[in-house]
Design an enzyme around this catalytic site. Structure first.
Site, short mmCIF file in Angstrom:
data_model
loop_
_atom_site.label_atom_id
_atom_site.label_comp_id
_atom_site.label_asym_id
_atom_site.label_seq_id
_atom_site.Cartn_x
_atom_site.Cartn_y
_atom_site.Cartn_z
CG LEU A 165 11.35 -30.26 -70.96
CD1 LEU A 165 10.64 -31.29 -70.09
CD2 LEU A 165 12.02 -30.95 -72.15
N GLY A 168 11.03 -25.28 -75.78
CA GLY A 168 11.28 -26.16 -76.92
C GLY A 168 9.99 -26.53 -77.63
CG HIS A 169 5.24 -27.51 -76.68
ND1 HIS A 169 4.75 -28.52 -77.48
CD2 HIS A 169 4.17 -26.72 -76.38
CE1 HIS A 169 3.45 -28.36 -77.66
NE2 HIS A 169 3.07 -27.27 -77.01
CB ILE A 170 6.92 -22.28 -77.59
CG1 ILE A 170 5.96 -22.38 -76.40
CG2 ILE A 170 6.64 -21.01 -78.40
CD1 ILE A 170 6.16 -21.30 -75.36
#
Length: 218
Positions: A165, A168-170
């Site tokens: 997660l 994915g955020h990065i």
């Protein structure tokens, strides 16, 4: 960029917490991966020796939980789902293709960011609970071995899930130009706000107009 063209998106305290959190999570994730995947055993060196990594890993994990708790208190109200989030979900494909032709009534955070927020919070809670069960120095002896084994499995799965997660955020932060800058300076341009978070932009604009009006009449 002139200050008149900027909007404050994230305050200093929240930004400082974010970057300290990023450091603590990096340390905990690297040491955790070094035990989960033998081919990545060299990652434990980020905390010194493997023995030192085993001592420090839980404390970095506790730090991540506390920092995320602070972030939850500060941001939970902005991540509550509302009816207009359905508009973003129906047009998620266009958003991912960087097509912003229609107004999507997006608040401070879009529906995708809200899903990410709640998943991260759920996984950090799972990591805390399972981590306490397997923490040999303090708590593991209070639980039967089958429970400890299940907690080890749950901790590993939750840890890998949280890492995915965060990656994915990065990726999304890099993909949406201006996002990383906003976490460094705290400000975004009005154009950026209007394009990516139109409802939030209108709320901020109306609030600023109200403040200016009150100032003029004082």
């Amino acid at each position: 960029m002139k200050i008149a063209n900027k909007i404050l998106r994230t305050g200093f305290i929240e930004r400082a917490c974010h970057w300290v959190l990023a450091f603590c999570f990096f340390e905990a994730a690297c040491s955790g991966l070094s035990w989960f995947f033998p081919s990545l055993s060299w990652l434990s060196s980020v905390l010194g020796t493997p023995q030192l990594a085993r001592v420090l890993h839980p404390f970095f994990g506790i730090a991540v939980f506390l920092l995320l708790t602070f972030m939850f208190i500060r941001f939970a109200k902005h991540n509550m789902f509302v009816a207009t989030d359905r508009i973003w979900l129906r047009n998620a494909g266009d958003v991912l293709r960087n097509r912003h032709g229609k107004p999507l009534q997006i608040g401070k955070y879009n529906a995708g960011q809200k899903v990410l927020f709640w998943l991260i919070m759920a996984l950090i809670c799972a990591l805390l609970l399972t981590g306490l069960v397997i923490w040999r120095a303090y708590f593991a002896t209070f639980f039967p071995i089958p429970v400890v084994r299940l907690a080890l499995l749950g901790h590993a799965l939750a840890g890998v899930g949280l890492i995915l997660l965060i990656l994915g955020h990065i990726h999304l932060a890099i993909w949406v130009r201006g996002s990383i800058t906003s976490m460094l300076t705290g400000h975004v341009s009005r154009t950026w706000a209007r394009q990516h978070h139109d409802r939030w932009y209108e709320e901020v604009r109306l609030e600023q107009q109200s403040q200016d009006s009150r100032t003029k009449h004082q």
